[in-house]
Design a protein around this motif. Structure first.
Motif, PDB file in Angstrom:
ATOM      1  N   THR A 129       0.822  -1.197   0.000  1.00 35.46           N
ATOM      2  CA  THR A 129       0.000   0.000   0.000  1.00 35.46           C
ATOM      3  C   THR A 129       0.859   1.251   0.000  1.00 35.46           C
ATOM      4  OG1 THR A 129      -0.123   0.273   2.411  1.00 35.46           O
ATOM      5  CG2 THR A 129      -1.644  -1.317   1.405  1.00 35.46           C
ATOM      6  N   ALA A 130       0.197   2.397   0.043  1.00 35.10           N
ATOM      7  CA  ALA A 130       0.912   3.675   0.083  1.00 35.10           C
ATOM      8  C   ALA A 130       1.838   3.768   1.282  1.00 35.10           C
ATOM      9  CB  ALA A 130      -0.096   4.823   0.108  1.00 35.10           C
ATOM     10  N   ASP A 131       1.525   3.012   2.347  1.00 35.46           N
ATOM     11  CA  ASP A 131       2.345   3.045   3.556  1.00 35.46           C
ATOM     12  C   ASP A 131       3.677   2.319   3.378  1.00 35.46           C
ATOM     13  OD1 ASP A 131       0.027   4.128   5.008  1.00 35.46           O
ATOM     14  OD2 ASP A 131      -0.773   2.096   4.848  1.00 35.46           O
ATOM     15  N   ASP A 132       3.784   1.480   2.356  1.00 34.52           N
ATOM     16  CA  ASP A 132       4.912   0.547   2.248  1.00 34.52           C
ATOM     17  C   ASP A 132       6.001   0.966   1.278  1.00 34.52           C
ATOM     18  OD1 ASP A 132       3.592  -1.299   3.995  1.00 34.52           O
ATOM     19  OD2 ASP A 132       2.344  -1.927   2.304  1.00 34.52           O
ATOM     20  N   VAL A 133       5.773   2.026   0.506  1.00 26.92           N
ATOM     21  CA  VAL A 133       6.737   2.397  -0.533  1.00 26.92           C
ATOM     22  C   VAL A 133       7.126   3.864  -0.400  1.00 26.92           C
ATOM     23  CG1 VAL A 133       5.974   0.643  -2.181  1.00 26.92           C
ATOM     24  CG2 VAL A 133       4.839   2.864  -2.141  1.00 26.92           C
ATOM     25  N   PRO A 134       8.369   4.201  -0.787  1.00 33.20           N
ATOM     26  CA  PRO A 134       8.798   5.592  -0.684  1.00 33.20           C
ATOM     27  C   PRO A 134       8.240   6.477  -1.781  1.00 33.20           C
ATOM     28  CG  PRO A 134      10.557   4.240  -1.596  1.00 33.20           C
ATOM     29  CD  PRO A 134       9.461   3.306  -1.195  1.00 33.20           C
ATOM     30  N   ALA A 135       7.788   5.875  -2.882  1.00 32.96           N
ATOM     31  CA  ALA A 135       7.238   6.626  -4.006  1.00 32.96           C
ATOM     32  C   ALA A 135       6.100   5.825  -4.615  1.00 32.96           C
ATOM     33  CB  ALA A 135       8.305   6.907  -5.059  1.00 32.96           C
ATOM     34  N   GLY A 136       5.085   6.532  -5.073  1.00 30.57           N
ATOM     35  CA  GLY A 136       3.935   5.865  -5.676  1.00 30.57           C
ATOM     36  C   GLY A 136       4.126   5.600  -7.158  1.00 30.57           C
ATOM     37  N   LYS A 137       3.135   4.958  -7.757  1.00 31.31           N
ATOM     38  CA  LYS A 137       3.139   4.697  -9.194  1.00 31.31           C
ATOM     39  C   LYS A 137       3.242   6.032  -9.941  1.00 31.31           C
ATOM     40  CE  LYS A 137      -0.067   0.939  -8.154  1.00 31.31           C
ATOM     41  NZ  LYS A 137      -1.452   0.443  -8.277  1.00 31.31           N
ATOM     42  N   PRO A 138       4.019   6.101 -11.006  1.00 30.10           N
ATOM     43  CA  PRO A 138       4.576   5.038 -11.849  1.00 30.10           C
ATOM     44  C   PRO A 138       5.893   4.424 -11.371  1.00 30.10           C
ATOM     45  CG  PRO A 138       5.080   7.153 -12.834  1.00 30.10           C
ATOM     46  CD  PRO A 138       4.201   7.436 -11.635  1.00 30.10           C
ATOM     47  N   ASP A 139       6.334   4.764 -10.171  1.00 30.13           N
ATOM     48  CA  ASP A 139       7.510   4.090  -9.618  1.00 30.13           C
ATOM     49  C   ASP A 139       7.209   2.593  -9.498  1.00 30.13           C
ATOM     50  OD1 ASP A 139      10.152   4.799  -7.822  1.00 30.13           O
ATOM     51  OD2 ASP A 139       9.112   3.019  -7.100  1.00 30.13           O
ATOM     52  N   PRO A 140       8.146   1.713  -9.881  1.00 28.93           N
ATOM     53  CA  PRO A 140       7.872   0.272  -9.901  1.00 28.93           C
ATOM     54  C   PRO A 140       8.019  -0.428  -8.557  1.00 28.93           C
ATOM     55  CG  PRO A 140      10.083   0.677 -10.711  1.00 28.93           C
ATOM     56  CD  PRO A 140       9.460   2.039 -10.487  1.00 28.93           C
ATOM     57  N   THR A 141       8.417   0.296  -7.508  1.00 30.62           N
ATOM     58  CA  THR A 141       8.749  -0.353  -6.244  1.00 30.62           C
ATOM     59  C   THR A 141       7.612  -1.203  -5.695  1.00 30.62           C
ATOM     60  OG1 THR A 141      10.246   1.463  -5.705  1.00 30.62           O
ATOM     61  CG2 THR A 141       9.566   0.038  -3.887  1.00 30.62           C
ATOM     62  N   GLY A 142       6.377  -0.717  -5.788  1.00 30.77           N
ATOM     63  CA  GLY A 142       5.256  -1.474  -5.241  1.00 30.77           C
ATOM     64  C   GLY A 142       5.124  -2.847  -5.864  1.00 30.77           C
ATOM     65  N   TYR A 143       5.235  -2.919  -7.179  1.00 30.30           N
ATOM     66  CA  TYR A 143       5.093  -4.213  -7.847  1.00 30.30           C
ATOM     67  C   TYR A 143       6.295  -5.114  -7.609  1.00 30.30           C
ATOM     68  CZ  TYR A 143       0.705  -2.873  -9.857  1.00 30.30           C
ATOM     69  OH  TYR A 143      -0.615  -2.505  -9.981  1.00 30.30           O
ATOM     70  N   LEU A 144       7.469  -4.552  -7.545  1.00 24.40           N
ATOM     71  CA  LEU A 144       8.645  -5.356  -7.226  1.00 24.40           C
ATOM     72  C   LEU A 144       8.540  -5.923  -5.817  1.00 24.40           C
ATOM     73  CD1 LEU A 144      11.340  -2.997  -8.776  1.00 24.40           C
ATOM     74  CD2 LEU A 144      10.721  -5.276  -9.613  1.00 24.40           C
ATOM     75  N   THR A 145       8.033  -5.118  -4.890  1.00 25.21           N
ATOM     76  CA  THR A 145       7.860  -5.568  -3.509  1.00 25.21           C
ATOM     77  C   THR A 145       6.854  -6.711  -3.420  1.00 25.21           C
ATOM     78  OG1 THR A 145       8.380  -3.350  -2.680  1.00 25.21           O
ATOM     79  CG2 THR A 145       7.203  -4.826  -1.183  1.00 25.21           C
TER      80      THR A 145
END
Length: 215
Positions: A129-145
């Motif tokens: 969720t938004a709480d778990d990543v330093p940057a939101g989409k389109p940053d890929p971190t959420g999907y990699l996580t």
């Protein structure tokens, strides 16, 4: 006839893919915009596929951003009871084995959980969720996580997204992408479906009915 999209795991966006929150989101942000002296149409043009923490700084002076962000987060949670499941979402999720899917959302965990409860959908084993990543989409971190949490290589995951920012995040992560709804058209997905009603899990990927494909 169907399109076969091979993958080992499904990574879902929430709003616009699994839960139909468009009307509620627009109502919440419209009220928020008026409280903060902003043009609702300008605000609504900026919100889809973004975290509130990324949208608010575009609109509010730095000294008021924390208050404004808390205000919209509180308002959206209060309105969460009005959401419903998107067509096909409940059936597709019910067919997926445990550990084969995750949700990557620009909302907070509190908001996403409230919307899933209201829509009658099962909570995933993996939330990002938004709480778990330093940057939101389109940053890929959420999907990699999410892929790491499932233990599946990102190249063997399918991202299901309605926003252009979300599709860009999936592509940047190295996943295959499937666009969902008319909002996804023009976002770079090789295949866009009206909703999930024409999609089913085969055990080796997603089967997409040709009648469900847009464009």
């Amino acid at each position: 006839m169907t399109h076969h999209v091979p993958c080992r795991a499904l990574l879902f966006d929430a709003d616009g893919v699994l839960v139909d929150s468009d009307a509620i989101v627009e109502a919440s942000w419209t009220r928020w915009a008026r409280r903060w002296g902003l043009d609702p149409d300008d605000v609504l043009a900026r919100i889809h596929g973004r975290r509130s923490a990324d949208t608010v700084p575009l609109l509010i002076a730095p000294e008021h951003q924390a208050e404004a962000n808390a205000d919209i987060d509180r308002s959206e949670i209060e309105d969460a009871g009005g959401v419903t499941a998107c067509p096909g979402a409940a059936d597709l999720l019910a067919s997926l084995p445990a550990g084969f899917w995750a949700v990557v959302t620009s909302g907070t965990l509190a908001l996403a959980s409230a919307r899933f409860v209201a829509a009658g959908l099962p909570a995933p084993e993996v939330w990002v969720t938004a709480d778990d990543v330093p940057a939101g989409k389109p940053d890929p971190t959420g999907y990699l996580t999410a892929a790491r949490a499932l233990g599946v290589p990102i190249a063997e995951c399918l991202v299901l997204e309605d926003s252009h920012a979300g599709l860009a995040a999936g592509v940047a992560a190295g996943a295959a992408v499937l666009g969902v709804s008319e909002r996804a058209l023009g976002g770079g997905a090789p295949l866009v479906v009206r909703d999930l009603a024409g999609c089913s899990w085969s055990g080796e990927g997603l089967e997409v009915q040709r009648s469900a494909v847009l464009g």
